[in-house]
Design a protein around this motif. Structure first.
Motif, PDB file in Angstrom:
ATOM      1  N   ASP A 137       0.842  -1.194   0.000  1.00 33.88           N
ATOM      2  CA  ASP A 137       0.000   0.000   0.000  1.00 33.88           C
ATOM      3  C   ASP A 137       0.881   1.248   0.000  1.00 33.88           C
ATOM      4  O   ASP A 137       1.150   1.849   1.041  1.00 33.88           O
ATOM      5  CB  ASP A 137      -0.917  -0.010   1.226  1.00 33.88           C
ATOM      6  N   THR A 138       1.348   1.634  -1.182  1.00 36.45           N
ATOM      7  CA  THR A 138       2.184   2.811  -1.372  1.00 36.45           C
ATOM      8  C   THR A 138       1.593   3.642  -2.514  1.00 36.45           C
ATOM      9  O   THR A 138       0.720   3.171  -3.255  1.00 36.45           O
ATOM     10  CB  THR A 138       3.625   2.418  -1.740  1.00 36.45           C
ATOM     11  N   PRO A 139       2.075   4.879  -2.692  1.00 37.85           N
ATOM     12  CA  PRO A 139       1.580   5.687  -3.810  1.00 37.85           C
ATOM     13  C   PRO A 139       1.753   5.036  -5.177  1.00 37.85           C
ATOM     14  O   PRO A 139       1.017   5.369  -6.113  1.00 37.85           O
ATOM     15  CB  PRO A 139       2.412   6.962  -3.689  1.00 37.85           C
TER      16      PRO A 139
ATOM     17  N   LYS B 203      -1.294   3.700  -6.877  1.00 38.33           N
ATOM     18  CA  LYS B 203      -2.325   4.603  -7.385  1.00 38.33           C
ATOM     19  C   LYS B 203      -2.506   4.482  -8.899  1.00 38.33           C
ATOM     20  O   LYS B 203      -3.472   5.006  -9.449  1.00 38.33           O
ATOM     21  CB  LYS B 203      -1.990   6.045  -7.010  1.00 38.33           C
ATOM     22  N   MET B 204      -1.563   3.794  -9.556  1.00 39.12           N
ATOM     23  CA  MET B 204      -1.710   3.579 -10.987  1.00 39.12           C
ATOM     24  C   MET B 204      -2.856   2.616 -11.295  1.00 39.12           C
ATOM     25  O   MET B 204      -3.304   2.515 -12.429  1.00 39.12           O
ATOM     26  CB  MET B 204      -0.401   3.043 -11.574  1.00 39.12           C
TER      27      MET B 204
ATOM     28  N   ALA C 161      -9.844   1.426  -8.703  1.00 40.55           N
ATOM     29  CA  ALA C 161     -10.468   0.765  -7.562  1.00 40.55           C
ATOM     30  C   ALA C 161     -10.817  -0.695  -7.863  1.00 40.55           C
ATOM     31  O   ALA C 161     -10.621  -1.582  -7.026  1.00 40.55           O
ATOM     32  CB  ALA C 161     -11.720   1.532  -7.142  1.00 40.55           C
TER      33      ALA C 161
ATOM     34  N   LEU D 238      -7.631  -2.821  -7.931  1.00 42.70           N
ATOM     35  CA  LEU D 238      -7.149  -3.068  -6.570  1.00 42.70           C
ATOM     36  C   LEU D 238      -7.995  -4.129  -5.873  1.00 42.70           C
ATOM     37  O   LEU D 238      -7.475  -4.976  -5.140  1.00 42.70           O
ATOM     38  CB  LEU D 238      -7.155  -1.773  -5.765  1.00 42.70           C
TER      39      LEU D 238
END
Length: 242
Positions: A184-186, A189-190, A193, A196
């Motif tokens: 769970d890191t930036p 964000k690629m 939802a 993920l």
């Protein structure tokens, strides 16, 4: 542990590692390139908490051929350990990866750690001690469609770790890698939802790792308790790939 260089210290994993190693008594060189504010804030937090230790921020673009020399010039003393946590990833079809992206990725994740460690390992060999660790990836072991370049360089890091470990073992130096799965890191964000959700569904533990879990493993591998562990690429992925 005395003096340790952490590259990518402004990132989620790098900053978590800094906190673990500082707690264990290490003085740190905190490398960054883009994340100046985050890294300086981290250094200030650590200085307030550990007044007897030193925390120095150093800037260098390790995706550029001059990056390693720029970084080395800022180190005012010999280093006892290195955690190479710099990295990036691009999602896209293999045939669409741009030449500039290839060059920068190879520089950042293969050429720069090679050149840095060529210099930093010399005093370790002389002193007969040292700890080297690279933050690799699950995809360096398993490979990932649409992340072919990233998989390639992480696989190269894994082979680098195994080969260098054999060469420097007679000098009492350990060389290892950790290969996280989805953290769970930036960088995550690629993914949208729904993507993920599908990733979490595919992981037996049903969730992403948090940076502190990866940092805890790194802290152990950088400690005296792990002196006989070397040449290993250790997965941390919630039983996603075994």
């Amino acid at each position: 542990m005395n003096r340790i260089l952490i590259t990518g210290a402004g990132g989620a994993i790098g900053s978590a590692v800094a906190k673990v190693l500082a707690y264990r008594g290490a003085s740190l060189y905190l490398h960054y390139y883009h994340s100046k504010d985050k890294t300086e804030q981290l250094a200030n937090q650590l200085k307030e908490k550990y007044e007897d230790q030193n925390f120095v921020c150093v800037k260098a673009d390790l995706a550029h051929p001059n990056g390693p020399d720029t970084l080395l010039d800022q180190l005012g003393e010999e280093i006892d350990g290195v955690v190479y946590a710099s990295g990036n990833s691009d999602i896209g079809l293999f045939q669409n990866v741009k030449t500039d992206t290839i060059k920068k990725t190879i520089q950042l994740q293969l050429t720069s750690p090679f050149r840095l460690l060529q210099e930093l390992v010399k005093p370790m060999i002389r002193e007969k001690k040292g700890k080297i660790l690279l933050v690799s990836s699950i995809w360096g072991l398993e490979g990932a469609a649409t992340e072919v370049l990233y998989s390639m360089v992480k696989g190269g890091q894994n082979s680098f770790v195994k080969a260098l470990a054999k060469e420097v073992a007679p000098s009492g130096i350990t060389v290892n890698a950790v290969a996280p799965g989805a953290v769970d890191t930036p960088m995550m964000k690629m993914f949208g939802a729904e993507d993920l959700r599908l990733i979490k569904e595919d992981i037996p533990m049903g969730r992403l790792a948090v940076p502190e879990e990866v940092a805890s493993l790194i802290g152990y591998l950088m400690s005296d308790a792990a002196d006989y562990i070397s040449g290993q690429v250790i997965s941390i992925n919630g039983a996603w790939y075994c």
